[in-house]
Write an enzyme that holds these catalytic residues in place. Structure first.
Site: not given
Length: 304
Positions: A73, A76, A117-118, A152, A163, A244, A272
Site C-alpha cells: 500500500y 499504491r 477507486n481509492v 472502497h 479503536c 472503466g 474494450e
C-alpha cells in the site's frame, strides 16, 4: 464507417436520454484512472514484486504479514500521489457541478459519483474544476459534499485496528520504515525475491491510541462504505453511467442490472467490448479519457 455511424447515433441517443433523466449515478472503476498511471488489479499491473495484488488486499493477508501488505500500500500511495486527474475525471467533475449538469441534463434533480477507486483523483478533479470554469457564477457553486461516495475507502486513510480511528495522511511515507524499505529495493529488478520484513513496532501506528494501524481501504470480504446510501441511490436512479469497470466485484457489479430492471437507462464506457455491453442501452468502446469528454463538447468551452 458503419461503426462510426453507430457510435454517433449512440452519442445522440445518450444525450437525449440524459436531457430527460432525473436521478443520474456514475459507477467508476479502475479504468477511469488507468490513463493517470494507476495500475489496476486485473491487467498487467496486477502483479507487484511477483505477487498477485489481489491476494494482498484481504484482512487475512494483513493478519499474516502486515509488513508486506503495508509495503504494497505504500507503493499504491506513491503511485496515487504522483498521479493527476485525466480528462475523464474532469468531465465527471463538471457533471457534479449543478450549473454545468443543467447544460446537458436539464431535468436532473441529482447526480452522484460512486467510485470503487481509492486513489482520490476524482476528488482532486472536483476540487480543481470550479477554478477552471470561465463562468464566474458557476465558480461560486460547488458540488454537494455528499455527491461523491468512495465505496472502497481511500489509499490515503490510515485506520486503527483497535479503536477504529481513521485519519487522512498524504505524506510520501506513513512512517520512516516504509520509506527505508522502498529505498532499499530501488535498484533491484525483482524486489519480491528480496523481501524486507519490517518489525511490527515500526509499522504505522494509530495517532490516538498507539495500536497497529492498517490502510483505510475496503478489502475483499469486507463491507463497502456508504452501502445504505448507495442502495438508495441505485433504487431511484433512472440513468447509470458505468465507467472503466469490468463489473465483476459485488455489489457494484449489480448496480447496472438493478437500474435496468426498474426501467432506467444504462450506458457503459470501457476500453474494450465486454459481455455487459449487450445489456446496456448505450455501449462506448475506447479510452474513457477520450470518449467521455467527446460527448460534452460544451464543457471545453466552459473551461476555456
Amino acid at each position: 464507417m458503419p461503426e462510426e455511424s453507430t457510435q454517433s447515433s449512440q452519442r445522440n441517443e445518450l444525450r437525449q436520454a440524459l436531457s430527460e433523466a432525473k436521478h443520474i449515478i456514475v459507477v467508476a472503476g479502475a479504468g477511469l484512472s488507468a490513463a493517470s498511471g494507476i495500475p489496476t488489479f486485473r491487467d498487467g499491473g496486477g502483479m507487484w514484486r511477483s505477487l498477485d495484488s489481489t491476494s494482498l488486499a484481504t484482512p487475512e493477508a494483513f493478519s499474516a504479514n502486515p509488513s508486506l501488505v503495508w509495503q504494497f500500500y505504500h507503493y499504491r500511495r506513491t503511485k496515487a500521489l504522483l498521479a493527476r486527474p485525466n480528462a475523464a475525471h474532469e468531465t465527471i467533475a463538471k457533471l457534479l457541478i449543478p450549473a454545468y449538469l443543467k447544460k446537458v441534463a436539464q431535468q436532473a434533480k441529482s447526480f452522484h459519483l460512486i467510485t470503487q477507486n481509492v486513489d482520490g483523483l476524482s476528488g482532486l478533479a472536483l476540487k480543481a474544476t470550479p477554478q477552471k470554469l470561465t463562468d464566474s457564477s458557476a465558480k461560486k457553486v460547488s458540488a454537494p459534499k455528499t455527491s461523491t461516495l468512495e465505496m472502497h475507502g481511500s489509499v490515503f486513510a490510515v485506520q486503527c485496528t483497535e479503536c477504529g480511528y481513521s485519519a487522512e495522511n498524504r505524506s510520501l511515507a506513513v512512517c520512516p520504515s516504509l520509506a527505508a524499505a522502498d529505498a532499499s529495493f530501488q535498484n533491484l529488478q525483482d524486489a519480491g525475491t528480496n523481501h524486507r520484513d519490517i518489525p511490527l513496532e515500526e509499522l504505522p501506528r494509530c495517532e490516538k491510541c498507539g495500536a497497529l494501524a492498517r490502510p483505510g481501504v475496503v478489502w475483499f470480504g469486507e463491507k463497502p462504505h456508504h452501502l445504505d446510501e448507495i442502495n438508495s441511490l441505485v433504487y431511484k436512479a433512472d440513468m447509470i453511467l458505468v465507467i472503466g469497470t469490468s463489473s465483476t466485484v459485488r455489489p457494484a457489479s449489480t448496480f447496472a442490472y438493478r437500474v435496468k430492471r426498474h426501467g432506467g437507462k444504462v450506458a457503459v464506457f470501457n476500453l474494450e467490448a465486454s459481455a455487459q455491453d449487450q445489456h446496456a442501452d448505450y455501449a462506448f468502446v475506447g479510452p474513457c479519457e477520450t470518449v467521455l469528454p467527446s460527448l460534452f463538447p460544451e464543457f471545453d468551452e466552459a473551461t476555456g
